[in-house]
Design a protein around this motif. Sequence first.
Motif, PDB file in Angstrom:
ATOM      1  N   SER A 180      21.439  19.486  31.863  1.00 34.87           N
ATOM      2  CA  SER A 180      22.600  20.369  32.007  1.00 34.87           C
ATOM      3  C   SER A 180      22.741  21.317  30.828  1.00 34.87           C
ATOM      4  O   SER A 180      23.125  22.473  31.002  1.00 34.87           O
ATOM      5  N   GLU A 181      22.428  20.841  29.631  1.00 30.41           N
ATOM      6  CA  GLU A 181      22.551  21.678  28.438  1.00 30.41           C
ATOM      7  C   GLU A 181      21.394  22.657  28.275  1.00 30.41           C
ATOM      8  O   GLU A 181      21.555  23.708  27.656  1.00 30.41           O
ATOM      9  N   ARG A 199      19.811  27.118  32.670  1.00 23.11           N
ATOM     10  CA  ARG A 199      20.684  28.292  32.760  1.00 23.11           C
ATOM     11  C   ARG A 199      21.802  28.012  33.760  1.00 23.11           C
ATOM     12  O   ARG A 199      21.709  27.085  34.560  1.00 23.11           O
ATOM     13  N   ASP A 200      22.838  28.833  33.734  1.00 21.03           N
ATOM     14  CA  ASP A 200      23.974  28.642  34.645  1.00 21.03           C
ATOM     15  C   ASP A 200      23.579  28.646  36.123  1.00 21.03           C
ATOM     16  O   ASP A 200      24.073  27.812  36.880  1.00 21.03           O
ATOM     17  N   THR A 248      20.182  24.732  39.397  1.00 26.88           N
ATOM     18  CA  THR A 248      20.884  23.604  39.997  1.00 26.88           C
ATOM     19  C   THR A 248      20.068  22.327  39.847  1.00 26.88           C
ATOM     20  O   THR A 248      19.109  22.114  40.577  1.00 26.88           O
TER      21      THR A 248
END
Length: 177
Positions: free
Chosen positions: A98-99, A102-103, A106
């Motif tokens: 998650s870190e 990228r945004d 998924t």
Amino acid sequence: PLLVAYPIIVGVTTYRLARRVREQNRMLATLSRTDGLTGLLNRTHWLEVVSNELKRHWRTDAPVSLLILDIDHFKNVNDQFGHLVGDEALRNIAKVLSETLRDPDTPGRYGGEEFGVVLPDTDSEGACVIAERVRRSIEEAIVTSLPEVRCTVSIGVAAASADLSDSRQWIERADRA
């Protein structure tokens, strides 16, 4: 006064109950999509994202890639340190994912010690760069502190292409890679 107060009390109570039910439904929807251990999307909902991204690729020809991560020798971690340490390792690897991603990417939990990541708007070259960054970040991370355990991952990369018949075939390609 009772004819005025009663409808107001019933209205306020009904409004509060409706708000509470709405909030609980939101929470339930989130819980049904999320893997309880890692906090990432569960397999069912991650597979839905994979399918939707492949359909988007077929429709728009936008690049999209897929990563399948497998924790190397994870059975040894469970056997040597126990399942609680193994669970902590899974949680921390999910946190590193998650870190590091990228945004728009998924991540999701695909299986026991397998994770998948959908990389929209990313060709195979870009996916390899991201995969190496993720691999290095996991390798450098201490996934459990007591005892100190480090893990490595093997990562398969597959870019979407027109010759794929379905999302299952795409996942198989990434898994083989």
